[in-house]
Design an enzyme around this catalytic site. Sequence first.
Site, PDB file in Angstrom:
ATOM      1  N   HIS A 103       0.807  -1.217   0.000  1.00 26.29           N
ATOM      2  CA  HIS A 103       0.000   0.000   0.000  1.00 26.29           C
ATOM      3  C   HIS A 103       0.846   1.275   0.000  1.00 26.29           C
ATOM      4  O   HIS A 103       0.349   2.350  -0.293  1.00 26.29           O
ATOM      5  CB  HIS A 103      -1.002   0.005   1.169  1.00 26.29           C
ATOM      6  N   SER A 160       4.523   2.647   7.991  1.00 20.29           N
ATOM      7  CA  SER A 160       4.242   1.460   7.184  1.00 20.29           C
ATOM      8  C   SER A 160       5.461   1.071   6.350  1.00 20.29           C
ATOM      9  O   SER A 160       6.047   1.898   5.656  1.00 20.29           O
ATOM     10  CB  SER A 160       3.060   1.724   6.246  1.00 20.29           C
ATOM     11  N   ASP A 199       0.412  -7.582   1.446  1.00 18.51           N
ATOM     12  CA  ASP A 199       0.797  -6.185   1.641  1.00 18.51           C
ATOM     13  C   ASP A 199       2.321  -6.019   1.702  1.00 18.51           C
ATOM     14  O   ASP A 199       2.858  -5.297   2.553  1.00 18.51           O
ATOM     15  CB  ASP A 199       0.156  -5.607   2.902  1.00 18.51           C
TER      16      ASP A 199
END
Length: 405
Positions: free
Chosen positions: A136, A250, A166
């Site tokens: 992402h 992230s 992911d």
Amino acid sequence: MGYYDDHYEPYRQKQKGNRRGTFLAALVGALLGALLVVFSIPVLSTWDVLPYSVTPKESGQTSKEEAVNQPTVRENVSVNVVSQVTKAIDKVSDAVVGVVNIQEANFWSQGGEAGTGSGVIYKIANGKAFIVTNHHVVENASQLEVSLKGGTRVLARLLGSDALTDLAVLEIDAKHVKKVAEFGDSDAVKLGEPVIAIGNPLGLQFAGSVTQGIISGKNRTIEVDLDQDGLPDWNAEVLQTDAAINPGNSGGALVNIEGQVIGINSMKIAQEAVEGIGFSIPINSARPIIADLEKYGQVRRPYIGVELRSLSDISSYHLQETLHLPPNVTEGVAIIQVVPRSPAAQAGLRQFDVIVALDGKKITNVLDLRKYLYTKKTIGDDLTVTFYRDGKKATVTVRLTKESF
């Protein structure tokens, strides 16, 4: 009585002389006192007298009276804080980088930097450095840049990305890289074990930020809805931590006390009443995904070749009238479509067959089927499929292949 008598003059002269002597003595005493104070000031400012008890004086020792009056030096102390945490950070922090997602302008948008995340340099080979981050973070990017420690930004090439787990892998020129992170063993972590999260919360302004916490939970399962249809597409198994993880973290590193990467930070629960619940992809789960993305540009998963739907998402009318299931069959997966020449087609599976078990293991929904297929089987394996067709139970063997794009 108001008059002056010469008779008293000699007495007055004698009194004056005495006063002069007294004045001179006082003046000399004051000067000597001042000098003593002046010379004693540096000593008082440099030395501190700390009385202490002593044993009886022996050869080379100081007596109690001398010890009391003996000035003791107060040394300046230089504090050098070194701990397991600081050593762990020093070991890996230079290998944690920023990842900048740049998107081209189109009719509806202005383009530019769409967002920033973090990444971990895990390998150098053939003049290239390889970086793992989140899918992402790089999704829909027309160009990617990596921000190294010190602020240097270099172009990066996306080798591969996988929405299901992911994860994504990037490549940059190795001449810019000085340190590579070491992967640890995420299966060996224990509840309460201290961990450190390193990344770029809220963007590159806070690059290299470090937060500390513990492992709050192992083998947590988080439902992932990739197509935003309200139905889970995957159950992500993650490590839970209370180390602060914010937007921009992230793709960054979750590090153990040895400075080894045990997870790739991925998500957190962002609700007003929730605090300190973040999740990280275990590095042992990430390793094979990273290897596939680096080598093939995609994750090579076993492929059946069917479009599926859970029975729980199908009306009771179609369970009976379309699928012709016995009343006691309420869990399983219906085949909505079979891809021509796929392993499923070659094994004889058809539209409206209902799969209820794989290799004898009960399958309740699409998530169960996908998880078993992707975690228990590999390309080239045989898969025993138990299913219902027109109300009758049957079994076939499917030879799994890799998906062709």
